[in-house]
Design an enzyme around this catalytic site. Structure first.
Site, short mmCIF file in Angstrom:
data_model
loop_
_atom_site.label_atom_id
_atom_site.label_comp_id
_atom_site.label_asym_id
_atom_site.label_seq_id
_atom_site.Cartn_x
_atom_site.Cartn_y
_atom_site.Cartn_z
N GLU A 269 69.42 -19.69 -32.61
CA GLU A 269 68.70 -20.93 -32.34
C GLU A 269 67.67 -21.15 -33.44
O GLU A 269 67.23 -20.23 -34.12
CB GLU A 269 68.01 -20.83 -30.98
CG GLU A 269 67.31 -22.11 -30.54
CD GLU A 269 66.80 -22.03 -29.11
OE1 GLU A 269 66.25 -23.04 -28.62
OE2 GLU A 269 66.94 -20.97 -28.47
N ASN B 120 72.22 -27.95 -22.38
CA ASN B 120 71.73 -26.58 -22.25
C ASN B 120 70.56 -26.56 -21.26
O ASN B 120 69.64 -27.36 -21.37
CB ASN B 120 71.25 -26.06 -23.61
CG ASN B 120 70.43 -24.78 -23.46
OD1 ASN B 120 70.99 -23.70 -23.25
ND2 ASN B 120 69.11 -24.88 -23.56
N GLU B 121 70.63 -25.64 -20.32
CA GLU B 121 69.54 -25.48 -19.34
C GLU B 121 69.04 -26.83 -18.84
O GLU B 121 67.85 -27.12 -18.87
CB GLU B 121 68.41 -24.64 -19.93
CG GLU B 121 68.84 -23.21 -20.24
CD GLU B 121 67.69 -22.28 -20.60
OE1 GLU B 121 66.53 -22.75 -20.68
OE2 GLU B 121 67.95 -21.08 -20.79
N TYR C 31 68.02 -13.38 -18.11
CA TYR C 31 67.31 -12.45 -18.99
C TYR C 31 66.73 -11.31 -18.17
O TYR C 31 66.24 -11.50 -17.05
CB TYR C 31 66.18 -13.17 -19.73
CG TYR C 31 66.66 -14.09 -20.82
CD1 TYR C 31 66.94 -13.61 -22.09
CD2 TYR C 31 66.82 -15.45 -20.58
CE1 TYR C 31 67.38 -14.45 -23.10
CE2 TYR C 31 67.26 -16.31 -21.58
CZ TYR C 31 67.54 -15.80 -22.84
OH TYR C 31 67.98 -16.64 -23.83
N GLU D 55 73.61 -16.90 -22.51
CA GLU D 55 72.29 -16.37 -22.86
C GLU D 55 72.01 -15.18 -21.95
O GLU D 55 71.95 -15.32 -20.73
CB GLU D 55 71.19 -17.42 -22.71
CG GLU D 55 71.21 -18.49 -23.79
CD GLU D 55 69.99 -19.41 -23.77
OE1 GLU D 55 68.89 -18.95 -23.36
OE2 GLU D 55 70.15 -20.58 -24.14
N GLN E 249 68.72 -12.93 -29.28
CA GLN E 249 69.47 -13.72 -30.25
C GLN E 249 69.83 -12.82 -31.44
O GLN E 249 69.37 -11.69 -31.52
CB GLN E 249 68.65 -14.92 -30.70
CG GLN E 249 68.44 -15.92 -29.59
CD GLN E 249 67.75 -17.19 -30.07
OE1 GLN E 249 67.59 -17.45 -31.25
NE2 GLN E 249 67.32 -18.00 -29.12
#
Length: 510
Positions: free
Chosen positions: A45, A192-193, A258, A314, A363
């Site tokens: 990103e 995204n999200e 996460y 992610e 990432q």
């Protein structure tokens, strides 16, 4: 095929003493599902030093480069066999206008990266640069379209610009900018999200908006809908109900999770931690199994044939930033704890390869659980890098279902299984990856293979002297990939003892 994996503690009693029986049984005769190599994907990103200074330094840099891309990073990623790269975000994707990143660099407008540090983005890295980089490292491209602040026309034109060979304004613009032939871009994320930074939408609204975008994005081969945040099962329910009836418009549904020891408001250090925080990290990493299972159950209700993939695009560890660095850049170190957690995640994805067909760690360079860190002209490979290199044996291999019986690892009265594993077969070689989560104890287990016969064995190991062992600039590597000696199997069985706090690969051949 639903893969059955047993994680439990089995005991036999000698006198009054309980002795744990650790067993792994691999059923090669039940191997059917292919583990998509894209489960081993990565994410880049416009965030901190992931792109700029991470793998892109510009052609005028004194750092050795190819077309502005660091040669050391290119070589490391090729050796790791990176299969896929997702770009441009992340939250950045829903503020990004792709037309700002094409044409002569001197003519590209600058924007402010409102999500990550408020820095000025000069757009010197754009569509052509991304595709050049993917070609250099041999990775499939995954492009995330802007739904949050963009338009259907903007998204449609980007797909056309990149993939169309027809004569049109967009293809002529691409040719004018130096690319005659279209690129092959398989994966397209539509938003995204969208429950958060991608627009704070309801699932009902986003599902309708998704169908609108997907309808007009001709040329987008594999379309991915923005899925749930962690355990928002209602989001998955609504999207599957609304989208599964239009399966020609959707090929995948994403999931973001996460591992955050301490929680969002009390994120912990990446390097300074004791055993309780080590335990909490791995306990939370293991939660991925529950999330994949429960989201898959909802997807099965609407898509029993499993045509729609679960895309975990992610995942990874999220700690506090390194002291003295920009909080918006999310730069953190990487230790043996992260290697073990990465092994756990990848084993889980492998074991659910019937539904999980892509996953991207967050990432790739200098951000969150990166496989590579850079500092000016220096570059280092993190413990997580070596896990991805070790697990490359599973790329496009056929999943071998395993039954696992494990003793427990206990801290402060809380328990998790000490062993975690997955297996696959490819080109006549059987590969088992096993994590020993217990940092204090070597664990011996009995390994049995049914359905086929192997006579030779070899091994590799990733471990370190401490749970927070790490690789640092200017110092010899503390955590790397080394050979691991194992005995040959006899009559389909072998005893294996793996060291505490380690990730091990056992390869069997005929």
């Amino acid at each position: 095929m639903k893969i059955k994996k047993i994680l439990l503690a089995a005991f036999v009693f000698v006198g009054s003493v309980a002795i744990a029986q650790n067993k792994i049984i691999a059923h090669t005769d039940q191997a059917k599902t292919v583990i998509d190599k894209d489960i081993y994907g990565h994410f880049a990103e416009h965030l901190g030093r992931c792109i700029y200074g991470g793998f892109y330094v510009g052609e005028e840099s004194a750092i050795e480069n190819v077309k502005g891309f660091r040669l050391d990073v290119i070589n490391a990623l090729k050796e790791m066999q990176i299969p896929l790269l997702r770009w441009p975000g992340g939250c950045f994707a829903d503020t990004y206008n792709w037309k700002d990143g094409i044409g002569p660099k001197s003519d590209r407008p600058s924007i402010v990266n409102v999500h990550w540090g408020g820095v000025t983005e000069d757009n010197s890295f754009g569509t052509h640069e991304f595709m050049d980089f993917c070609e250099l490292i041999g990775a499939e491209a995954y492009v995330n379209l802007n739904v949050g602040s963009g338009s259907v026309r903007e998204a449609k034109e980007w797909v056309e610009y990149m993939t169309s060979s027809n004569k049109s304004p967009m293809t002529e613009l691409r040719k004018k900018n130096g690319r005659e032939e279209p690129w092959k871009v398989k994966y397209w994320g539509i938003g995204n999200e969208n429950w958060g930074c991608g627009g704070h939408m309801t699932p009902e609204y986003y599902a309708d908006l998704y169908r609108n975008y997907a309808t007009y994005c001709h040329g987008a081969d594999f379309k991915i809908a923005g899925g749930a945040n962690v355990d928002d099962y209602n989001w998955t329910e609504v999207l599957m109900k609304k989208l599964s009836r239009h399966q020609f418009l959707v090929d995948g549904l994403s999931l973001h999770y996460y591992t955050i020891p301490g929680g969002w408001s009390h994120k912990q250090s990446a390097t300074k931690f004791g055993e309780p925080m080590y335990y909490e990290t791995l306990q939370k990493a293991l939660r991925m199994e529950e999330l994949v299972n429960r989201h898959s159950t909802i997807m099965d209700k609407y898509d029993p044939a499993k045509k729609i993939a679960l895309i975990v695009d992610e995942w990874g560890q999220w700690y506090d930033v390194e002291p003295g660095t920009n909080p918006g850049f999310l730069y953190q170190q990487n230790t043996l704890r992260d290697a073990i957690s990465a092994g756990v995640h990848l084993n889980i994805f492998n074991n659910h390869a019937d539904r999980v067909r892509m996953a991207n760690i967050a990432q790739m360079v200098n951000v969150l659980q990166a496989v590579i860190l850079t500092k000016d002209e220096q570059m280092l490979l993190t413990p997580t890098y070596y896990v991805f290199k070790m697990y490359s044996v599973h790329h496009d291999a056929t999943l071998v279902p395993v039954n696992l019986e494990s003793e427990m690892y206990e801290v402060d009265g809380k328990k998790i299984p000490a062993l975690n594993a997955s297996a696959s077969v490819k080109d006549g070689e059987m590969n088992l990856t096993v994590c020993n989560l217990n940092p204090n104890k070597d664990i011996e287990f009995e390994y049995t293979v049914t359905g086929d016969t192997y006579s030779n064995a070899s091994g590799q190991i990733i471990t370190g002297s401490k749970i927070n062992s790490m690789n640092d600039f200017g110092k010899p590597e503390s955590v790397t990939l080394k050979g691991f000696e194992v005995n040959k199997p006899k009559h389909g069985k072998m005893k294996v003892k793996i060291p505490a706090k380690s990730v091990v690969l056992i390869s069997l051949s005929k």
